[in-house]
Motif scaffolding. Structure first.
Motif, PDB file in Angstrom:
ATOM      1  N   ASP C 299       0.854  -1.182   0.000  1.00  0.00           N
ATOM      2  CA  ASP C 299       0.000   0.000   0.000  1.00  0.00           C
ATOM      3  C   ASP C 299       0.896   1.240   0.000  1.00  0.00           C
ATOM      4  OD1 ASP C 299      -1.552   2.190   0.658  1.00  0.00           O
ATOM      5  OD2 ASP C 299      -2.981   0.997   1.835  1.00  0.00           O
ATOM      6  N   GLU C 300       0.971   1.899  -1.153  1.00  0.00           N
ATOM      7  CA  GLU C 300       1.870   3.046  -1.282  1.00  0.00           C
ATOM      8  C   GLU C 300       1.470   4.196  -0.372  1.00  0.00           C
ATOM      9  OE1 GLU C 300       3.108   3.730  -5.685  1.00  0.00           O
ATOM     10  OE2 GLU C 300       1.001   3.109  -5.630  1.00  0.00           O
ATOM     11  N   VAL C 301       0.173   4.385  -0.212  1.00  0.00           N
ATOM     12  CA  VAL C 301      -0.293   5.503   0.612  1.00  0.00           C
ATOM     13  C   VAL C 301       0.121   5.263   2.066  1.00  0.00           C
ATOM     14  CG1 VAL C 301      -2.306   6.796   1.379  1.00  0.00           C
ATOM     15  CG2 VAL C 301      -2.197   5.929  -0.962  1.00  0.00           C
ATOM     16  N   ALA C 302      -0.047   4.016   2.505  1.00  0.00           N
ATOM     17  CA  ALA C 302       0.334   3.688   3.872  1.00  0.00           C
ATOM     18  C   ALA C 302       1.837   3.884   4.070  1.00  0.00           C
ATOM     19  CB  ALA C 302      -0.054   2.239   4.174  1.00  0.00           C
ATOM     20  N   LEU C 303       2.627   3.484   3.075  1.00  0.00           N
ATOM     21  CA  LEU C 303       4.081   3.656   3.183  1.00  0.00           C
ATOM     22  C   LEU C 303       4.437   5.130   3.257  1.00  0.00           C
ATOM     23  CD1 LEU C 303       5.312   0.949   0.677  1.00  0.00           C
ATOM     24  CD2 LEU C 303       5.967   1.105   3.069  1.00  0.00           C
ATOM     25  N   LEU C 332      -4.325   5.984   4.866  1.00  0.00           N
ATOM     26  CA  LEU C 332      -3.338   6.739   5.638  1.00  0.00           C
ATOM     27  C   LEU C 332      -3.026   6.035   6.956  1.00  0.00           C
ATOM     28  CD1 LEU C 332      -4.500  10.463   5.359  1.00  0.00           C
ATOM     29  CD2 LEU C 332      -2.565   9.368   4.242  1.00  0.00           C
ATOM     30  N   ASP C 333      -3.962   5.249   7.413  1.00  0.00           N
ATOM     31  CA  ASP C 333      -3.829   4.636   8.732  1.00  0.00           C
ATOM     32  C   ASP C 333      -3.014   3.359   8.617  1.00  0.00           C
ATOM     33  OD1 ASP C 333      -4.065   3.922  11.305  1.00  0.00           O
ATOM     34  OD2 ASP C 333      -6.205   3.371  11.179  1.00  0.00           O
ATOM     35  N   TYR C 334      -1.693   3.540   8.493  1.00  0.00           N
ATOM     36  CA  TYR C 334      -0.856   2.363   8.244  1.00  0.00           C
ATOM     37  C   TYR C 334      -0.840   1.427   9.445  1.00  0.00           C
ATOM     38  CZ  TYR C 334       2.864   4.806  10.806  1.00  0.00           C
ATOM     39  OH  TYR C 334       3.594   5.430  11.764  1.00  0.00           O
ATOM     40  N   LYS C 335      -1.191   2.004  10.599  1.00  0.00           N
ATOM     41  CA  LYS C 335      -1.168   1.161  11.785  1.00  0.00           C
ATOM     42  C   LYS C 335      -2.283   0.124  11.777  1.00  0.00           C
ATOM     43  CE  LYS C 335       1.369   4.462  14.485  1.00  0.00           C
ATOM     44  NZ  LYS C 335       1.260   5.787  15.103  1.00  0.00           N
TER      45      LYS C 335
END
Lengths: 503, 201, 342
Positions: C299-303, C332-335
Motif C-alpha cells: 500500500d503506497e499511501v500507507a508507506l 493513511l492509517d498504516y497502523k
C-alpha cells in the motif's frame, strides 16, 4: 493530324480547368468545386505522401486511375494534361528556332536529362524518411504555389477582384523568381523543366516502361528526313529507337512526318522502341544517399522540432508537426482558400524542412472562427478534415481546436501602458465566453487624476489562438496582443496549461 | 475502330471535366458554408408524411422537420397559455416577419420559423421565435453572428445569452429568441427557454 | 509483302521471306507479348491493391491510448501488508523486510520482465540522499535475477541529465553489476497512455513501464519544496516524459492521478539516509540524516504516511496523500494494516 489537334484541345481544356479551379478557390465561389483535383490526380504526391505518411489520403485516390492508364498507354499526362507542362509547351513554342535542323539538334536526347530520375530517387528516399520535400519540384504543387502567391496577387493588382481584396504573401518574390526561371528555361531548350527536373515526369516515365501502346515509325515509309525530331517535346528520339520513358505522346512527330510514317499502336517491334533509362547504379545510390542525408540536414537548423519558432502557428486541423511535414507538399491551396489571407508560406519559421508550408500570420489575417476551408481543400490531409462543430468544440466534441494562445504586451497596450481606453481585442474575440476579458482597475494618471480603466486579460482555457485580436489591435505595426503557437491542440509538447489536452 | 477510339478520347475527358465542374453546383465543400455563404441542410423533408404519433420530436426532426418544429411549441406549456397556434414562416415568408434581417438568416441555411405569442399565468405577454436552421452548424452560425459582444452569458441550450427583455439561445438545429413585452414577463423568459430547450433533441 | 506459300518449294519460300524481312525490325514474339501484358497487369493490380489497402479518409488518427496494466498480485488472506526493518546495514534491512513480506518469490515469477524504478532524478552522490540507495537497488535486482526473471530493467526519467544522474548516483554501476539492464531514457520511447485522472487525461509513459510484467517502486524519502515530501507516490513523476513541468500547476492532484494509473507489484521505501531540507535536489550533507530504515509494502499511501514521520510531517499535511485517499489508492492509517517491525 486530328489527334494532334485533339491533344491541343486537351491541353487548352485542362489548363482552362486548372485556371478555373484556382480562380474559384475562394470562400465566395468555392461551393462544391473540387479545387485541389489536379493535386489529387498527381501520382507523385500520392506515392510520396503514402511513403512518408503511410496512408493514401482520400483525395489522392484520383491518382490510381492515372497510374493504371500510364502503365498501359504511356506518359500522356505530360503532353496532354499537365497544366505546368502546357505552359512549358507554350513558352517552348514562343522560343522556337526557325531552322528545322537546329530544332532537331535542340530536341535530341542529352545525358543530363537523366537528372530527373536521380532527383526522383532522392525525393522518394526523403519521403521514406518522413519528409514530403517532393512538393518543391512536383509540377502541380509548383504551379499551385506560384499561382497562389504570385500570379493571382499580381493579376489582382491589375484587375481587382481575383481575391477578396489584394493579397500579399511573404517572400512571394522568391517563388516568383523560381517560377519565371522555370518558364524562361523553355526559351533556351523547350520543356527543359520537364526533361531535366520534373520528378513527376520521371515517375510517369518509369511507369510508361510498362506501356503496351507506344508510338512507332514505319521503317518502310521513313526516308530519314529527321523532321519527326524537330518538335519532339520529350527529346525521345522518334526517328531512332523511341525512348518510351521520355515520350510525352505529344504527337508532334506524327504531325511533322511528311509521309504519315508514325503511328501509335499496340506493342510495336522491340527494335523500334526502348525502355532504357541510361541510369548508373553509382549515381542512383548517390541520389538515394542524398535523399537520406537531406532530411536530417534540413532538420538540423533552428526552427525545427523540438524547439520550433513561436510564430509557427499551423492552420486548424494540421497534424502534429512530424506528421504534418510528412504530408504537406507546400502547394499553397490552403493559402489561396483562406478567406482572410492569414495563411502564409513560411520562410524560416518552420525550419528549412518546412519551407513554404502554411502558417497563420495574424497581423495579415486571422483564423475565421466558423471556417474550415483550409482543411477541406488540403489535398494530402496534412490539414486533416475538420467540421465546424469539431473546430469550435461543440457537442459531440469536447474541446475546440486550438492553434495557439494570445498574450498581451502590456508595454504596448493602450489601457495598460497609456491609460487610454480600448476594448478592441475583447470585442472581436469569437469564443463564448470570451477568452479576452477585463478587470476594472483604477489608476492615477500623469496629471494626478484617477481614472478607471478596463484592462484586458487572456483566459487561456478559452483562447483558441485564432489571432483576430492581434489582427484588429489598433497598435498598427506590432500588435499589443499577439498569438504564438504554444497551446496548440495538435502538439503534446507545445503546451502551457495542464488541462485541455489533445483533442 | 479508330473512330471509336477518337470518340472515347473526346468523351472521357468531357465527362471528367463535366463531372468536376458539376460538383461545383452540388453540395458545398465546406460543411457548412453558412458562415460566409449559403447552404441547404441535408434533411429536406418537406411533403413527407406526419411523424409517428407518440414519437419524440428528436426522432421526427429528420423525417418531418415541420411537424417536429410544431411539436416543440405544442401545448401544454406549463405556466404559459398560448394566444394562438404557432405561425410557420418559410424562406419567402420570413421577409414578412423580420423583413431586412431575413437574408442574414437565409444565407445561414434558414429553413423555417415558428413564431408564437404567449401569456404567463400572471398575465405578462411574451413572444417565442424558434428558427429551424436545418443543422447545428447553421444555428451556431446565426447565434454567433447575432450575439452582441457584451452579451451576458446564460447557461441555456448549447449556448445562450440574456439581455433586457430578451433571452436568446440555440440548441441543436434550433435558434430561439424569446422576447418579453413587459417587465412582468421578463422573469418568465428563462423558464420558457428551459422548457423549450428540454423539448429539443 | 504477303506471298502465297508454295508447299512445293519450301526452301525458296523461306529464302524469299527472309529477303522480304531484311533490314526490317522484328516483331514481338507471342511469348514476349504475353510476358509484357502480364507485367503491366501485375503492376496495375498492385497499384490498385496498394491503393485500396492504404486508402484513408481521415489522416488525423488519434494515437490509440494504451491502458496501464495492473501489476499487483493477489495476496493470501492474512499476508503481511507492510514490513519495516531497521538496522545499520541497508542491504540486510531490505532482505529482512522482503522475507517478512513472504519473500520476493511471492511477487516475482521466473520468466517475467521486471522493472525496478528507483529515484534517479538528480546528479548527486548517494551520500547526498537525493537518489535511492544504490546498494538497495542492487540487492533487489540480484534477487530478481536469482528468481529467474527474464529481464530486469532499472530505469527512471531523470530531471537532470540522465547519463550524469545514473553515473553519479552509483545506480548504473550497482544495477549492472547485479545483472540488470539499465535503460536510459532519451527523447524517444514514450507511449501515449490513458490516465483518465482528474487533471491528467493522458501521459507519455516510458516504454519499460508499459512493457513490464511486474513493477517494483523503489523511492527514497526526502523533503520536497513544492509538495513538502516525496516518497512512493511522487516517484511516479519519473515514469513520464513530455512537458511534465506543467504538472506543477496542480501538483497534488497530478500525483494522485499518476498514482492511480500505476499499480506496482511492490514498493520498497528507502529511509536509510533522509534529506530533511532543501529537497528534492539537496546537496548539503548537513541536511541529510541517517535513519537506517527500509519499509516494504503493497500500500503506497500507507508507506508514504509512515515515511512522512521521518520528515516530521503528519500525513494530513501532505495534499497529495489526501487526494490519493480520495482516489481510493490506499489508506493513511498504516497502523491498521498487518504490519511487522524488525
Amino acid at each position: 493530324m486530328r489527334y494532334l489537334w485533339l491533344r491541343r484541345v486537351y491541353q487548352a481544356t485542362f489548363l482552362a480547368l486548372f485556371l478555373f479551379l484556382v480562380g474559384v478557390t475562394t470562400i465566395s465561389f468555392i461551393s462544391g468545386y473540387p479545387v485541389e483535383w489536379f493535386l489529387g490526380f498527381d501520382p507523385l504526391v500520392a506515392i510520396a505522401t503514402a511513403l512518408a505518411g503511410h496512408t493514401l489520403f482520400v483525395t489522392l485516390a484520383w491518382s490510381l486511375p492515372l497510374i493504371v492508364l500510364t502503365l498501359v498507354m504511356g506518359r500522356f499526362f505530360c503532353g496532354w494534361i499537365c497544366p505546368m507542362g502546357t505552359l512549358h509547351h507554350f513558352f517552348g513554342w514562343v522560343g522556337k528556332l526557325r531552322r528545322v535542323p537546329d530544332r532537331v539538334k535542340l530536341n535530341a536526347p542529352r545525358p543530363a536529362y537523366t537528372l530527373k530520375y536521380y532527383l526522383l530517387v532522392g525525393f522518394l528516399v526523403a519521403a521514406v524518411c518522413g519528409s514530403a520535400q517532393i512538393g518543391l519540384l512536383d509540377p502541380i504543387a509548383f504551379i499551385w504555389r506560384a499561382f497562389t502567391t504570385v500570379v493571382m496577387p499580381a493579376a489582382d493588382n491589375t484587375a481587382y477582384g481575383v481575391y477578396q481584396g489584394t493579397r500579399h504573401f511573404s517572400f512571394g518574390g522568391v517563388i516568383a523568381i523560381l517560377f519565371i526561371a522555370a518558364l524562361a528555361m523553355n526559351l533556351w531548350i523547350p520543356r527543359l523543366y520537364c526533361r531535366l527536373l520534373c520528378p513527376l515526369g520521371a515517375l510517369l516515365g518509369l511507369l510508361s516502361r510498362f506501356a503496351l501502346f507506344r508510338l512507332q515509325k514505319d521503317p518502310d515509309k521513313c526516308k530519314d528526313c529527321n523532321a519527326c525530331g524537330a518538335d519532339c517535346q520529350g527529346a525521345a528520339e522518334p526517328h531512332g529507337t523511341l525512348r518510351v520513358s521520355e515520350c510525352m505522346l505529344c504527337l508532334n512527330c506524327q504531325g511533322r512526318c511528311p509521309r504519315d510514317g508514325i503511328r501509335y499502336g499496340f506493342l510495336p517491334s522491340p527494335e523500334l522502341t526502348t525502355d532504357r533509362l541510361d541510369l548508373t547504379r553509382r549515381r542512383t545510390l548517390t541520389a538515394a544517399l542524398g535523399g537520406l542525408l537531406a532530411v536530417p540536414l534540413l532538420r538540423a537548423g533552428s526552427g525545427s522540432e523540438p524547439r520550433p519558432s513561436p510564430l509557427r502557428i499551423r492552420p486548424p486541423g494540421a497534424l502534429d508537426e512530424p506528421d504534418f511535414l510528412a504530408r504537406c507538399i507546400k502547394c499553397g491551396v490552403c493559402m489561396k482558400a483562406c478567406p482572410t489571407g492569414g495563411l502564409q508560406p513560411t520562410l524560416t519559421e518552420a525550419g528549412l524542412e518546412g519551407l513554404w508550408t502554411p502558417i497563420l500570420v495574424p497581423r495579415l489575417g486571422y483564423c475565421e472562427n466558423l471556417c474550415v476551408l483550409c482543411s477541406a481543400v488540403c489535398p494530402t490531409g496534412a490539414i486533416a478534415p475538420l467540421t465546424v462543430l469539431k473546430k469550435v468544440g461543440k457537442p459531440p466534441h469536447q474541446e475546440p481546436v486550438r492553434i495557439g494562445s494570445a498574450f498581451i504586451d502590456r508595454g504596448r497596450c493602450l489601457p495598460w501602458a497609456m491609460d487610454t481606453a480600448c476594448i478592441v481585442c475583447e470585442e472581436v474575440c469569437p469564443t463564448s465566453p470570451k477568452a479576452v476579458y477585463f478587470k476594472l482597475e483604477t489608476v492615477v494618471t500623469r496629471d494626478g487624476s484617477s481614472k478607471t480603466l478596463k484592462r484586458p486579460f487572456v483566459d487561456l482555457d478559452r483562447c483558441v489562438g485564432c489571432g483576430v485580436c492581434e489582427n484588429h489591435c489598433p497598435v498598427y505595426d506590432e500588435a499589443a496582443i499577439r498569438v504564438t503557437s504554444v497551446g496548440e491542440s495538435r502538439s503534446a509538447k507545445n503546451r502551457i496549461m495542464l488541462t485541455g489536452g489533445r483533442v | 475502330m479508330r473512330s471509336t477510339l477518337f470518340a472515347l478520347l473526346v468523351a472521357v475527358p468531357t465527362a471528367l471535366v463535366t463531372f468536376l465542374v458539376a460538383r461545383g453546383t452540388g453540395p458545398c465543400r465546406v460543411d457548412p458554408c453558412s458562415p460566409l455563404g449559403a447552404t441547404t441542410p441535408p434533411t429536406a423533408g418537406a411533403g413527407r408524411a406526419e411523424g409517428t404519433p407518440g414519437a419524440t420530436p428528436a426522432a421526427n426532426a429528420a423525417k418531418d422537420p415541420d411537424a417536429a418544429l410544431k411539436a416543440l411549441l405544442a401545448p401544454p406549456l406549463a405556466g404559459f397559455t398560448l394566444k394562438a397556434e404557432a405561425a410557420l414562416y418559410d424562406q419567402k415568408g420570413l421577409f414578412d416577419y423580420i423583413d431586412g434581417a431575413a437574408p442574414v438568416f437565409i444565407e445561414r441555411g434558414f429553413r423555417k420559423l415558428a413564431a408564437l405569442e404567449l401569456k404567463t399565468t400572471a398575465g405578462g405577454e411574451l413572444a417565442a421565435d424558434v428558427y429551424d436552421m436545418g443543422i447545428t452548424e447553421n444555428a451556431l452560425a446565426i447565434f454567433t453572428f447575432e450575439k452582441p459582444p457584451a452579451a451576458q452569458v446564460l447557461a441555456l441550450g448549447d449556448a445562450g445569452h440574456q439581455g433586457r427583455l430578451a433571452v436568446v439561445f440555440y440548441r441543436g438545429r434550433y435558434y430561439v429568441k424569446l422576447t418579453a413585452f413587459d417587465a412582468g414577463a421578463e422573469a418568465a423568459l428563462v423558464d420558457l427557454g428551459r422548457l423549450l430547450a428540454s423539448r429539443m433533441p | 509483302m504477303t506471298r502465297k506459300n508454295n508447299p512445293d518449294l519450301p526452301l525458296a519460300d523461306a529464302l524469299q521471306r527472309a529477303a522480304d524481312n531484311a533490314g526490317k525490325p522484328r516483331a514481338y514474339t507471342r511469348r514476349e507479348i504475353t510476358s509484357k501484358i502480364a507485367q503491366t497487369s501485375v503492376a496495375a493490380l498492385a497499384t490498385l491493391g496498394l491503393g485500396t489497402w492504404l486508402y484513408d479518409r481521415e489522416t488525423a488518427r488519434a494515437e490509440p491510448l494504451i491502458k496501464m496494466r495492473d501489476h499487483r498480485i493477489a495476496r493470501p488472506a492474512g499476508a503481511v501488508d507492510m514490513a519495516i526493518a531497521r538496522g545499520p546495514d541497508a542491504v540486510e534491512n531490505v532482505r529482512k523486510a522482503l522475507k517478512a513480506m513472504g519473500g520476493l518469490e511471492t511477487f516475482i515469477k521466473p520468466g517475467e520482465r521486471v522493472v525496478v524504478k528507483p529515484n534517479v532524478g538528480w546528479n548527486r552522490l548517494p551520500e547526498q540522499a537525493a537518489n535511492t540507495n544504490p546498494e538497495l537497488v542492487a540487492e533487489v535486482v540480484r534477487q530478481c535475477v536469482t528468481l529467474g526473471a527474464k529481464e530486469v530493467w532499472v530505469t527512471d526519467v531523470s530531471v537532470n541529465k540522465v547519463e550524469q544522474c545514473f553515473a553519479r548516483s552509483g545506480i548504473e554501476a550497482a544495477a549492472k553489476a547485479a545483472g540488470a539492464k539499465v535503460v536510459l531514457p532519451g527523447s524517444t520511447g514514450f507511449r501515449a497512455v490513458a490516465v483518465g485522472g482528474r487533471v491528467l487525461q493522458t501521459a507519455e509513459v516510458f516504454w519499460p513501464f508499459v512493457d513490464a510484467d511486474k513493477i517494483i517502486n523503489m523511492p527514497i524519502v526526502k523533503h520536497h519544496g513544492l509538495t513538502n515530501a516525496t516518497m512512493s507516490l511522487k516517484n511516479w513523476y519519473g515514469v513520464i516524459g513530455g512537458h511534465r513541468v506543467r504538472l506543477h500547476q496542480e501538483i497534488d492532484q497530478s500525483i494522485a492521478d499518476l498514482a492511480a494509473m500505476m499499480k506496482p507489484t511492490l514498493t520498497i521505501l528507502d529511509a536509510t539516509r533522509v534529506l530533511l531540507a532543501n529537497g528534492p535536489t539537496g546537496g548539503s550533507l548537513d541536511d541529510v540524516k541517517r535513519f537506517d530504515t527500509v519499509a516494504v509494502g503493497v500500500d503506497e499511501v500507507a508507506l508514504d504516511a509512515f515515511g512522512a514521520g521521518f520528515l516530521n510531517r503528519s500525513p494530513s499535511e501532505l495534499g497529495f496523500l489526501a487526494r490519493a485517499v480520495a482516489a481510493g489508492i490506499g489508506t493513511l492509517d498504516y497502523k491498521s494494516l498487518k504490519r511487522v517491525e524488525l
